[in-house]
Design an enzyme around this catalytic site. Structure first.
Site, PDB file in Angstrom:
ATOM      1  N   HIS A 285       0.881  -1.184   0.000  1.00 52.71           N
ATOM      2  CA  HIS A 285       0.000   0.000   0.000  1.00 52.71           C
ATOM      3  C   HIS A 285       0.917   1.232   0.000  1.00 52.71           C
ATOM      4  O   HIS A 285       1.770   1.352  -0.857  1.00 52.71           O
ATOM      5  CB  HIS A 285      -0.894  -0.120   1.247  1.00 52.71           C
ATOM      6  N   HIS A 326      -2.009  -1.645  -9.912  1.00 55.70           N
ATOM      7  CA  HIS A 326      -2.994  -1.065  -9.006  1.00 55.70           C
ATOM      8  C   HIS A 326      -4.265  -1.901  -9.064  1.00 55.70           C
ATOM      9  O   HIS A 326      -4.628  -2.391 -10.129  1.00 55.70           O
ATOM     10  CB  HIS A 326      -3.299   0.383  -9.407  1.00 55.70           C
ATOM     11  N   ASP A 382       3.040   5.842  -6.411  1.00 60.06           N
ATOM     12  CA  ASP A 382       4.277   5.708  -5.634  1.00 60.06           C
ATOM     13  C   ASP A 382       5.526   5.635  -6.485  1.00 60.06           C
ATOM     14  O   ASP A 382       6.641   5.679  -5.962  1.00 60.06           O
ATOM     15  CB  ASP A 382       4.208   4.451  -4.751  1.00 60.06           C
TER      16      ASP A 382
HETATM   17  N1  ACO Z   1       5.199  -6.403 -10.508  1.00 63.20           N
HETATM   18  C1  ACO Z   1       5.127  -7.602 -11.136  1.00 63.20           C
HETATM   19  N2  ACO Z   1       3.992  -8.324 -11.269  1.00 63.20           N
HETATM   20  C2  ACO Z   1       2.877  -7.797 -10.726  1.00 63.20           C
HETATM   21  C3  ACO Z   1       2.885  -6.548 -10.067  1.00 63.20           C
HETATM   22  C4  ACO Z   1       4.106  -5.844  -9.987  1.00 63.20           C
HETATM   23  N3  ACO Z   1       4.169  -4.651  -9.378  1.00 63.20           N
HETATM   24  N4  ACO Z   1       1.620  -6.264  -9.636  1.00 63.20           N
HETATM   25  C5  ACO Z   1       0.861  -7.299 -10.007  1.00 63.20           C
HETATM   26  N5  ACO Z   1       1.624  -8.233 -10.664  1.00 63.20           N
HETATM   27  C6  ACO Z   1       1.150  -9.470 -11.296  1.00 63.20           C
HETATM   28  C7  ACO Z   1       0.829 -10.516 -10.264  1.00 63.20           C
HETATM   29  O1  ACO Z   1       1.947 -11.352 -10.007  1.00 63.20           O
HETATM   30  C8  ACO Z   1      -0.309 -11.255 -10.950  1.00 63.20           C
HETATM   31  O2  ACO Z   1       0.252 -12.075 -11.954  1.00 63.20           O
HETATM   32  P1  ACO Z   1      -0.428 -13.517 -12.297  1.00 63.20           P
HETATM   33  O3  ACO Z   1      -1.763 -13.166 -12.880  1.00 63.20           O
HETATM   34  O4  ACO Z   1       0.522 -14.156 -13.252  1.00 63.20           O
HETATM   35  O5  ACO Z   1      -0.527 -14.237 -10.980  1.00 63.20           O
HETATM   36  C9  ACO Z   1      -1.072 -10.150 -11.680  1.00 63.20           C
HETATM   37  O6  ACO Z   1      -0.090  -9.134 -11.941  1.00 63.20           O
HETATM   38  C10 ACO Z   1      -2.215  -9.549 -10.878  1.00 63.20           C
HETATM   39  O7  ACO Z   1      -1.715  -9.146  -9.604  1.00 63.20           O
HETATM   40  P2  ACO Z   1      -2.574  -9.106  -8.275  1.00 63.20           P
HETATM   41  O8  ACO Z   1      -1.643  -9.203  -7.106  1.00 63.20           O
HETATM   42  O9  ACO Z   1      -3.703 -10.068  -8.372  1.00 63.20           O
HETATM   43  O10 ACO Z   1      -3.197  -7.638  -8.378  1.00 63.20           O
HETATM   44  P3  ACO Z   1      -3.873  -6.868  -7.184  1.00 63.20           P
HETATM   45  O11 ACO Z   1      -4.889  -5.979  -7.811  1.00 63.20           O
HETATM   46  O12 ACO Z   1      -4.313  -7.780  -6.109  1.00 63.20           O
HETATM   47  O13 ACO Z   1      -2.648  -6.024  -6.600  1.00 63.20           O
HETATM   48  C11 ACO Z   1      -1.127  -4.319  -6.114  1.00 63.20           C
HETATM   49  C12 ACO Z   1      -2.485  -4.671  -6.725  1.00 63.20           C
HETATM   50  C13 ACO Z   1      -1.062  -4.804  -4.652  1.00 63.20           C
HETATM   51  C14 ACO Z   1      -0.975  -2.796  -6.100  1.00 63.20           C
HETATM   52  C15 ACO Z   1       0.005  -4.966  -6.939  1.00 63.20           C
HETATM   53  O14 ACO Z   1      -0.047  -4.506  -8.277  1.00 63.20           O
HETATM   54  C16 ACO Z   1       1.393  -4.747  -6.349  1.00 63.20           C
HETATM   55  O15 ACO Z   1       1.814  -5.510  -5.483  1.00 63.20           O
HETATM   56  N6  ACO Z   1       2.129  -3.690  -6.803  1.00 63.20           N
HETATM   57  C17 ACO Z   1       3.418  -3.373  -6.241  1.00 63.20           C
HETATM   58  C18 ACO Z   1       3.258  -2.623  -4.926  1.00 63.20           C
HETATM   59  C19 ACO Z   1       2.773  -1.210  -5.130  1.00 63.20           C
HETATM   60  O16 ACO Z   1       3.306  -0.467  -5.963  1.00 63.20           O
HETATM   61  N7  ACO Z   1       1.778  -0.830  -4.323  1.00 63.20           N
HETATM   62  C20 ACO Z   1       1.244   0.526  -4.333  1.00 63.20           C
HETATM   63  C21 ACO Z   1      -0.146   0.552  -4.859  1.00 63.20           C
HETATM   64  S1  ACO Z   1      -0.762   2.200  -4.907  1.00 63.20           S
HETATM   65  C22 ACO Z   1      -1.148   2.479  -3.275  1.00 63.20           C
HETATM   66  O17 ACO Z   1      -1.565   1.621  -2.555  1.00 63.20           O
HETATM   67  C23 ACO Z   1      -0.978   3.785  -2.779  1.00 63.20           C
END
Ligand code: ACO
Length: 447
Positions: A285, A326, A382
């Site tokens: 987050h 996101h 971010d």
């Molecule tokens: N890097 C690489 N792969 C990713 C990333 C990433 N940053 N984010 C998602 N994926 C992949 C996952 O591995 C998954 O792949 P799969 O389908 O092969 O299993 C797919 O994309 C979907 O990911 P989920 O985790 O299901 O997506 P979700 O909507 O639950 O997660 C989140 C969103 C938590 C923001 C995620 O994209 C992430 O972890 N990003 C990195 C952390 C980040 O930047 N967080 C800040 C968000 S903005 C905020 O909160 C202020």
């Protein structure tokens, strides 16, 4: 007038009661059919409960871990269209607010639903500015943290402790009391954040100056020392103010859901906000801005970007490209676009952050790489904010604190909306129990 075919099609979609705003469901277990009203694009989950296989059946529930498709409230504060990359506060596009407003003006808008008149704005700023000092005992409490305490840990604990200083805050149904706590919280967050930073640096705290603006005062509390005077560069003050606007609210994200969850128990706003801030602390987050910087430093040079991308792809979710992806934005994050533009402006004052080139290269490759394109992973808020904070001189472990300061106004607006909602009840999700049925107890010597 419609054609015969259209009329037939209409008949086929109309529900038994003749309305189109309904979902017709047949429960194959019993053969019974049901008509669930659709209001605002949703069905009521409680309408599923009537679907039972017999008198002892509890009734059908929906299962939605992580609330991927469940609206837990109605709200009139923030609108997001994740596919179109739209973010609006109270109907105003984020791009317009970022260009034309101050953060405190936006905080007023979030709480009151309307932009302030000049007189309303002046009063609001005065009321908030009056509360910038923190209790000396709270300062002593902050002194007790270890020298290497994480600033977010200090912020969370100190905000929670504030509830003991303002016991009247427990009267959450009094608008007058709420107003006072809202002024206090918006006013004191920068002071607590700055004290946490000074504590970590082993430097004396700098008290707030009420003749300075919100962001100017915050930067002064961060960087002034008893030995040297400090006047922040107006361009950096402006940049911070815009960053604060961009972070002020984001509808029902993890932290806000916690704020509403705790608030639904009618807990005081300090305790609820400490919980919301704790959620924000997490690396998935608001903690991601700190992680982005660590990642860019780990990569170290543009030439190592392709290898890093390869590792992320092969890591199958184990290793993530921090600052990418996101839950809601599946096109682009409009905040990231504004921040990227602003980073260039800030670097004209501070000098270019060498990590920017690594970030730009990561973005360039990721945006054309099938792995990221297929999963709709774009830079989020971010990705670039940490580079700006670093250029301003803020250490990376304080980045999430800089997120928590402006999000305070959003959390409080959402908390108050919850308390005024006639449908408000204590949040209490259901579970699907998959554990053992009743078991016979075995005394310890027989296990
Ligand atoms: N890097 C690489 N792969 C990713 C990333 C990433 N940053 N984010 C998602 N994926 C992949 C996952 O591995 C998954 O792949 P799969 O389908 O092969 O299993 C797919 O994309 C979907 O990911 P989920 O985790 O299901 O997506 P979700 O909507 O639950 O997660 C989140 C969103 C938590 C923001 C995620 O994209 C992430 O972890 N990003 C990195 C952390 C980040 O930047 N967080 C800040 C968000 S903005 C905020 O909160 C202020």
């Amino acid at each position: 007038m419609g054609t015969v075919e259209e009329a037939k099609a209409d008949e086929s979609v109309a529900s038994p009661s003749g309305t189109r705003d309904a979902l017709s469901v047949i429960d194959r277990r019993t053969g019974k059919s049901y008509e669930l009203p659709i209001v605002n694009g949703t069905i009521r989950a409680m309408d599923l409960r009537q679907m039972r296989t017999g008198p002892s059946d509890f009734g059908l529930m929906s299962y939605d871990p992580a609330f991927l498709n469940t609206a837990a409230c109605t709200s009139r504060i923030t609108f997001i269209d994740g596919d179109a990359g739209i973010l609006r506060y109270r109907g105003y596009p984020i791009e317009v607010l970022a260009e034309k407003c101050t953060y405190l003006e936006v905080a007023y808008l979030l709480r009151n639903g309307e932009l302030p008149t000049r007189a309303q704005y002046d009063q609001w700023v005065k009321d908030i500015t009056y509360h910038t000092m923190i209790h000396e005992s709270l300062k002593k409490l902050m002194d007790a943290f270890n020298y290497d305490a994480h600033p977010m840990g200090m912020l969370i604990a100190t905000v929670a402790a504030m509830s003991t200083f303002y016991p009247e805050a427990r009267d959450v149904h009094s608008r007058e009391s709420r107003t006072k706590q809202i002024h206090r919280l918006i006013a004191k967050m920068p002071t607590i954040a700055a004290f946490a930073y000074k504590h970590a640096m082993g430097m004396p705290y700098v008290y707030p100056s009420n003749d300075l603006g919100y962001c100017e005062n915050f930067l002064t509390m961060l960087f002034k020392t008893p030995a040297e005077n400090y006047r922040p560069n107006p361009a950096l003050v402006k940049a911070l103010d815009v960053l604060f606007i961009l972070h002020a609210d984001h509808e029902q994200n993890c932290g806000t859901a916690v704020m509403r969850g705790i608030g639904s128990a009618h807990t005081d706003p300090y305790s609820a906000l400490a919980g919301a801030a704790a959620a924000l602390y997490g690396p998935l987050h608001g903690g991601a801005n700190e992680e982005v910087l660590k990642m860019l430093e780990e990569i170290g040079s543009i030439s190592r970007v392709p290898a890093f991308i390869k590792e992320v792809k092969e890591g199958k979710g184990e290793k993530r490209l921090m600052g990418f992806g996101h839950r809601v934005y599946k096109n682009f994050d409009p905040r990231a676009k504004i921040i990227k533009r602003m980073a260039e402006e800030v670097f004209q004052v501070t000098g270019r952050n060498p990590l920017l080139d690594i970030a730009l290269e990561l973005e360039r490759i990721a945006l054309q790489d099938e792995y990221f394109v297929k999963r709709k992973l774009y830079p989020n808020v971010d990705f670039y904010s940490g580079l700006i904070y670093q250029a301003i001189g803020i250490p990376s472990d304080a980045f999430t604190v800089l997120f928590a300061i402006p999000r305070t106004s959003g959390w409080l607006a959402q908390w108050e909306e919850l308390l005024e909602d006639p449908e408000e009840k204590i949040a209490r999700p259901r579970q699907v129990y998959l554990g053992s049925g009743e078991r016979a107890f075995l005394p310890m010597e027989r296990r």
